[in-house]
Design an enzyme around this catalytic site. Sequence first.
Site, PDB file in Angstrom:
ATOM      1  N   ASP A 131     -15.664  43.474  61.822  1.00 56.90           N
ATOM      2  CA  ASP A 131     -16.696  44.447  62.694  1.00 56.90           C
ATOM      3  C   ASP A 131     -15.581  45.609  62.434  1.00 56.90           C
ATOM      4  OD1 ASP A 131     -14.450  42.840  64.013  1.00 56.90           O
ATOM      5  OD2 ASP A 131     -16.434  42.677  65.806  1.00 56.90           O
ATOM      6  N   ASP A 180      -7.696  46.357  65.835  1.00 58.69           N
ATOM      7  CA  ASP A 180      -7.692  47.134  66.817  1.00 58.69           C
ATOM      8  C   ASP A 180      -5.995  46.960  66.716  1.00 58.69           C
ATOM      9  OD1 ASP A 180      -9.122  47.555  69.658  1.00 58.69           O
ATOM     10  OD2 ASP A 180      -7.159  46.061  69.930  1.00 58.69           O
ATOM     11  N   LYS A 207     -10.005  51.742  64.942  1.00 59.70           N
ATOM     12  CA  LYS A 207      -8.881  52.290  66.044  1.00 59.70           C
ATOM     13  C   LYS A 207      -7.743  52.284  65.974  1.00 59.70           C
ATOM     14  CE  LYS A 207     -11.731  50.062  70.044  1.00 59.70           C
ATOM     15  NZ  LYS A 207     -11.544  49.055  71.247  1.00 59.70           N
ATOM     16  N   PHE A 222     -13.438  50.994  74.311  1.00 60.14           N
ATOM     17  CA  PHE A 222     -14.518  49.540  73.952  1.00 60.14           C
ATOM     18  C   PHE A 222     -15.953  49.519  73.724  1.00 60.14           C
ATOM     19  CE2 PHE A 222     -16.620  45.364  74.588  1.00 60.14           C
ATOM     20  CZ  PHE A 222     -15.299  44.451  73.948  1.00 60.14           C
ATOM     21  N   ILE A 223     -16.353  49.241  72.724  1.00 61.59           N
ATOM     22  CA  ILE A 223     -17.311  48.956  72.602  1.00 61.59           C
ATOM     23  C   ILE A 223     -18.252  48.110  71.498  1.00 61.59           C
ATOM     24  CG2 ILE A 223     -17.110  51.761  71.177  1.00 61.59           C
ATOM     25  CD1 ILE A 223     -16.914  49.507  68.183  1.00 61.59           C
ATOM     26  N   LYS A 235     -17.372  36.287  64.824  1.00 59.81           N
ATOM     27  CA  LYS A 235     -18.927  36.079  64.934  1.00 59.81           C
ATOM     28  C   LYS A 235     -19.375  37.967  64.595  1.00 59.81           C
ATOM     29  CE  LYS A 235     -19.078  32.684  68.596  1.00 59.81           C
ATOM     30  NZ  LYS A 235     -19.827  32.452  69.970  1.00 59.81           N
TER      31      LYS A 235
HETATM   32  P1  IMP Z   1      -7.528  43.084  65.951  1.00 60.46           P
HETATM   33  O1  IMP Z   1      -6.505  41.380  66.313  1.00 60.46           O
HETATM   34  O2  IMP Z   1      -6.638  42.911  67.705  1.00 60.46           O
HETATM   35  O3  IMP Z   1      -7.633  44.538  65.562  1.00 60.46           O
HETATM   36  O4  IMP Z   1      -8.757  42.960  66.506  1.00 60.46           O
HETATM   37  C1  IMP Z   1      -9.860  42.349  65.679  1.00 60.46           C
HETATM   38  C2  IMP Z   1     -11.302  41.989  67.255  1.00 60.46           C
HETATM   39  O5  IMP Z   1     -10.411  42.081  67.748  1.00 60.46           O
HETATM   40  C3  IMP Z   1     -11.405  42.489  66.139  1.00 60.46           C
HETATM   41  O6  IMP Z   1     -12.221  41.666  64.890  1.00 60.46           O
HETATM   42  C4  IMP Z   1     -12.971  42.181  67.585  1.00 60.46           C
HETATM   43  O7  IMP Z   1     -14.044  40.685  66.953  1.00 60.46           O
HETATM   44  C5  IMP Z   1     -12.565  42.294  68.286  1.00 60.46           C
HETATM   45  N1  IMP Z   1     -12.502  43.442  68.992  1.00 60.46           N
HETATM   46  C6  IMP Z   1     -11.213  44.487  69.372  1.00 60.46           C
HETATM   47  N2  IMP Z   1     -11.678  45.672  69.395  1.00 60.46           N
HETATM   48  C7  IMP Z   1     -13.343  45.303  70.639  1.00 60.46           C
HETATM   49  C8  IMP Z   1     -13.879  46.214  71.220  1.00 60.46           C
HETATM   50  O8  IMP Z   1     -14.277  47.143  70.826  1.00 60.46           O
HETATM   51  N3  IMP Z   1     -15.397  46.111  70.883  1.00 60.46           N
HETATM   52  C9  IMP Z   1     -16.020  44.671  70.281  1.00 60.46           C
HETATM   53  N4  IMP Z   1     -14.471  44.213  70.150  1.00 60.46           N
HETATM   54  C10 IMP Z   1     -13.961  43.948  69.970  1.00 60.46           C
HETATM   55 MG    MG Z   2     -14.127  39.620  64.439  1.00 59.62          MG
END
Ligand code: IMP
Ligand code: MG
Length: 184
Positions: free
Chosen positions: A103, A106, A135, A159-160, A47
């Site tokens: 979005d 991370d 990030k 965390f945003i 989302k």
């Molecule tokens: P990754 O797979 O760990 O890179 O995470 C990606 C997903 O984690 C993003 O698409 C977000 O939905 C969520 N996410 C990562 N960091 C944040 C944050 O700081 N705030 C809110 N959602 C986050």
């Molecule tokens: Mg996401």
Amino acid sequence: MSLVISKEQIQILYSAETIATRINELAQTINQDYKDCESLVVVGVLKGAFIFAADLVRNLNLPCQLEFIRLSSYEGTQSTGTFRVYDLTLPDLHGKDILIVDDIVDSGRTAQFLLDFFNKQAGVKSVKLAALFDKPSKRHADHQKINPDYCCFTIEDKFILGYGLDYDQRFRELPYVGFISGLT
Ligand code: IMP
Ligand code: MG
């Protein structure tokens, strides 16, 4: 465990105006890079990317098709290490240039999964990733090479929330992006 948070605790990091300006700049770069492209498919990741995708495509000057997929990897403020695929239904992508719109990158797990997934689709012409936030300090050792092709803001390990990003499914509707002191 998730905390009960009220809107008053949120400190603004990027205002709605700052985000709009930056998305417009990013869109100009994308317009230039894809200027001769007639087969662009913008794939928004639900989302979290719903507002970013909507604002980005309205700044594009290109013929494009818009699709959405839905995945989830976070609970509270922590990436769960695995993610759930809710919907990956897509039309035939033969001959298409894919721009994944997410979005935030991370750990890089979601981005890695999506880049691999689209690169494996038969006949796809190109695959790129646009992220509203990056990030890099949170990148998992297995995903060090993941680097969005287009990114609006690179941020530190914080965390945003807001502008599509949630904390336990809340605050996506905020027109700005903020953080809460002590929440990482
Ligand atoms: P990754 O797979 O760990 O890179 O995470 C990606 C997903 O984690 C993003 O698409 C977000 O939905 C969520 N996410 C990562 N960091 C944040 C944050 O700081 N705030 C809110 N959602 C986050
Ligand atoms: Mg996401």
